[in-house]
Design a protein around this motif. Structure first.
Motif, PDB file in Angstrom:
ATOM      1  N   ASN A  82       1.999   1.061  -3.756  1.00  0.00           N
ATOM      2  CA  ASN A  82       0.649   0.908  -3.183  1.00  0.00           C
ATOM      3  C   ASN A  82       0.680   0.131  -1.874  1.00  0.00           C
ATOM      4  O   ASN A  82      -0.089   0.427  -0.937  1.00  0.00           O
ATOM      5  N   LEU A  83       1.579  -0.870  -1.832  1.00  0.00           N
ATOM      6  CA  LEU A  83       1.671  -1.664  -0.615  1.00  0.00           C
ATOM      7  C   LEU A  83       2.119  -0.816   0.570  1.00  0.00           C
ATOM      8  O   LEU A  83       1.607  -0.973   1.701  1.00  0.00           O
ATOM      9  N   GLN A  84       3.046   0.080   0.313  1.00  0.00           N
ATOM     10  CA  GLN A  84       3.512   0.954   1.391  1.00  0.00           C
ATOM     11  C   GLN A  84       2.392   1.914   1.856  1.00  0.00           C
ATOM     12  O   GLN A  84       2.292   2.232   3.047  1.00  0.00           O
ATOM     13  N   LYS A  85       1.582   2.362   0.883  1.00  0.00           N
ATOM     14  CA  LYS A  85       0.503   3.291   1.243  1.00  0.00           C
ATOM     15  C   LYS A  85      -0.633   2.602   2.002  1.00  0.00           C
ATOM     16  O   LYS A  85      -1.367   3.224   2.776  1.00  0.00           O
ATOM     17  N   GLU A  86      -0.782   1.324   1.745  1.00  0.00           N
ATOM     18  CA  GLU A  86      -1.932   0.620   2.325  1.00  0.00           C
ATOM     19  C   GLU A  86      -1.537  -0.313   3.467  1.00  0.00           C
ATOM     20  O   GLU A  86      -2.166  -1.340   3.723  1.00  0.00           O
ATOM     21  N   GLN A  87      -0.458   0.017   4.140  1.00  0.00           N
ATOM     22  CA  GLN A  87      -0.007  -0.812   5.258  1.00  0.00           C
ATOM     23  C   GLN A  87      -1.042  -0.869   6.395  1.00  0.00           C
ATOM     24  O   GLN A  87      -1.054  -1.805   7.198  1.00  0.00           O
TER      25      GLN A  87
END
Length: 288
Positions: A82-87
């Motif tokens: 999720n962190l990668q998607k919400e950068q």
């Protein structure tokens, strides 16, 4: 462990006292020693059951911790995804996710540490169990050996009983008696006689190779004993019966040379004559 030491002390004290008591008291002490061995065995069994129960609890806890670790690992993976998607989100959102990730990582480290401690405790308990079982086994073996020593009759009683069975035709009892004698009293004067009679029993049963070994035992260990001449004579007979004719003749000739005026020498000469062997030179001198 304190109970094991106390039982061991009682067993040693009982053995020391048994040495000064009559036969009925020794039997009672043997029964008491057997009871103590059983008590030690029961204590080990109880301890083993307790350790098994504790190990079961620890194993269950390990399974729970492993499941928790798997769940946390899965959550960390999801958060990283999720962190990668919400950068592209706001910096506050990113900071929040990073904090959650750090918290989960800390939880994971804590769970791993707990799992390591539980594993170490389980290994320590298994080692303790094995050590206690080995100590109990050694104690039981020592007690059994002490019981066996208490049950051994005095040398004269043991020898006379075996000789009575030998002359009475009780082959098995005689063999057991003489075997027990040479096992427990190998350095007495009668030990040579006991070895001789054991060889005689083998000779009578037709086990000539074993009989030869028994006669050799007499000749090597008790060369000046009162059964030396008879042992060498019967060794010659056994060698002949076993098909070792030349060796048997040599043994009989040596009997004639070494014991020229003995009854064994007369028997050796008679057997040599039947074999067609001259005894004139054999009896002409005495061996050194």
């Amino acid at each position: 462990m304190r109970n094991l030491r106390s039982a061991f002390f009682v067993a040693i004290l009982a053995i020391a006292v048994a040495g000064t008591r009559p036969a009925w008291a020794v039997n009672r002490e043997i029964v008491e020693l057997q009871t103590q061995v059983q008590q030690l065995s029961d204590q080990v069994t109880t301890l083993k059951q307790s350790l098994d129960e504790r190990m079961g609890v620890l194993k269950n806890l390990m399974d729970q911790n492993t499941d928790s670790i798997n769940k946390v690992t899965s959550a960390v993976t999801n958060i990283q995804t999720n962190l990668q998607k919400e950068q592209s989100d706001t910096s506050n959102h990113v900071d929040q996710l990073s904090g959650q990730l750090q918290s989960l990582n800390d939880s994971l480290d804590e769970l791993k540490a707990r799992l390591g401690k539980v594993t170490k405790q389980l290994e320590d308990m298994q080692t303790t169990q094995q050590s206690l079982a080995a100590q109990a086994s050694q104690q039981a073996q020592t007690t059994q050996q002490q019981q066996a020593q208490l049950a051994v009759p005095p040398p004269d009683v043991l020898y006379n009983n075996a000789l009575r069975d030998y002359t009475g035709g009780n082959v098995d009892l005689a063999k057991t008696g003489f075997s027990d004698y040479v096992k427990n009293y190998p350095n007495t004067d009668l030990a040579g006689n006991a070895y001789f009679y054991l060889a005689e029993l083998d000779f009578r049963s037709g086990n000539y190779p074993q009989a030869i070994k028994g006669y050799d035992q007499v000749l090597q260990t008790f060369p000046d004993g009162n059964k030396a001449a008879s042992a060498e004579l019967k060794k010659g007979f056994a060698q002949i019966e076993a098909g070792q004719k030349d060796a048997g003749i040599a043994s009989l000739k040596h009997v004639v040379q070494r014991y020229p005026r003995s009854n064994e020498a007369m028997q050796a000469k008679d057997r040599l004559r039947k074999l067609g062997v001259s005894t004139a030179s054999a009896g002409g001198r005495r061996a050194n």
